[in-house]
Design an enzyme around this catalytic site. Structure first.
Site, PDB file in Angstrom:
ATOM      1  N   GLY A   1      35.261   1.111  -2.764  1.00 54.81           N
ATOM      2  CA  GLY A   1      35.113   2.438  -3.360  1.00 54.81           C
ATOM      3  C   GLY A   1      33.719   3.004  -3.181  1.00 54.81           C
ATOM      4  O   GLY A   1      33.541   4.205  -2.929  1.00 54.81           O
ATOM      5  N   ASP A   2      32.705   2.149  -3.297  1.00 54.72           N
ATOM      6  CA  ASP A   2      31.328   2.586  -3.079  1.00 54.72           C
ATOM      7  C   ASP A   2      31.130   3.020  -1.628  1.00 54.72           C
ATOM      8  O   ASP A   2      30.383   3.969  -1.340  1.00 54.72           O
ATOM      9  CB  ASP A   2      30.352   1.450  -3.408  1.00 54.72           C
ATOM     10  CG  ASP A   2      30.599   0.861  -4.784  1.00 54.72           C
ATOM     11  OD1 ASP A   2      30.877   1.628  -5.713  1.00 54.72           O
ATOM     12  OD2 ASP A   2      30.524  -0.372  -4.917  1.00 54.72           O
TER      13      ASP A   2
END
Length: 324
Positions: free
Chosen positions: A266-267
């Site tokens: 997600g990052d």
């Protein structure tokens, strides 16, 4: 096309960075001495991961937040070795957290490999330390990105992100908020440039079923109506979708590949979106065209991390981007 002069700066904020100790141990037996087959240490935390991926993409950023103790010193040294700028506030007590990720099979069962995680709490931040952080971001200016990622440290109020956005509300800076629950919703009135909930987090906020796509899209549009400019919703193996600042909707299936690592995916999406948006602006694009370019690079970066032992290898990012 942007209206500011010079190259925008990118600042990533990780209040609770971490060292992940990933240990592989098959036939794990609880309550007994086990021998590991392999062990590795990874230095990260939400915003730190974003800085690593941006570095892989050739974009400079400055990592902000807090570190403490010898573990904090080790994390700062790792960033320095990677050529990533860091300007952390060193706390006088406590330690930067260590997260234990134990992977392997369980003795006496036929189950496939599983992962057990035990995440540390991190040090405590007082008012003086928070004031010191606010002083660090005083120079964030028009067109710059400030990426707020992850949870808060013990003692930090739930409106911490909102207080930061409020302080920078008139600067023209572009805020990215990757957080959950009330921490996210309190930030919406300050019109963040990008928010990136996953389907489970969005479902919790809007009170719907995470498998109800129409309800999720309606929930994302509601978050946009409350202030968010771009709303990117990741759905794991079900792909993702985005409501762009123009109001346009785009979705994409998951890129096919072997899942190796979900930590930091997600990052990586956030890093790819910001980098993709900047590349689009540098090419003279804006609006929907910039959002589409950013969305594609975000997908490629997220998948590159998922298919790798660590964060978004540059060559793999480019290979996956070419498929989109």
């Amino acid at each position: 096309m942007n209206t500011w002069e010079g190259t925008p700066m990118i600042y990533t904020v990780t209040f609770n960075p971490a060292i992940d100790c990933v240990t592989h141990c098959n036939d794990l037996a609880t309550g007994a001495v086990n021998r590991a087959d392999a062990q590795a240490f990874y230095f990260g935390g939400k915003g730190v991961n974003v800085s690593f991926v941006l570095a892989h993409l050739g974009r400079e950023s400055t990592a902000l937040g807090y570190t403490a103790g010898w573990t904090g010193a080790a994390l700062e040294a790792a960033l320095d070795d990677a050529g990533i700028k860091a300007d952390f506030i060193r706390l006088s007590s406590g330690d930067t957290r260590v997260n234990i990720k134990l992977k392997g099979t369980i003795a006496g069962t036929d189950a496939d490999e599983v992962e057990t995680a035990v995440n540390g709490p991190g040090p405590i931040v007082d008012d003086d330390a928070f004031d010191a952080f606010m002083a660090k971001i005083a120079n964030v200016g028009e067109g710059d990105f400030l990426i707020l990622s992850g949870g808060l440290l013990p003692g930090m109020p739930v409106d911490t992100y909102a207080r930061i956005l409020d302080a920078l509300a008139n600067t023209g800076a572009r805020m990215v908020v990757d957080a959950t629950g009330e921490t996210l919703t309190r930030a919406l009135p300050y019109k963040p440039f990008l928010i990136k909930p996953n389907d489970e987090e969005l479902a919790e906020i809007c009170g719907c079923d995470e498998n109800d796509v129409d309800a999720l899209i309606a929930g994302a549009r509601d978050l946009q109506a409350q202030g968010a400019q771009n709303v990117l919703v990741s759905r794991g193996g079900k792909g993702s979708f985005i409501i762009c600042e123009t109001g346009d909707f785009m979705d994409a299936p998951v890129i096919k590949g072997e899942l190796v690592n979900s930590v930091g995916a997600g990052d990586s999406v956030v890093a790819g979106f910001v980098e993709g948006y900047l590349r689009a602006e540098e090419a003279g694009k804006s609006g929907l065209a910039a959002c589409e370019s950013a969305y594609k690079l975000g997908q490629a970066c997220g998948s590159a991390t998922a298919f790798s032992p660590w964060l978004a290898p540059t060559e793999l990012v480019e290979q996956l981007l070419a498929q989109l």
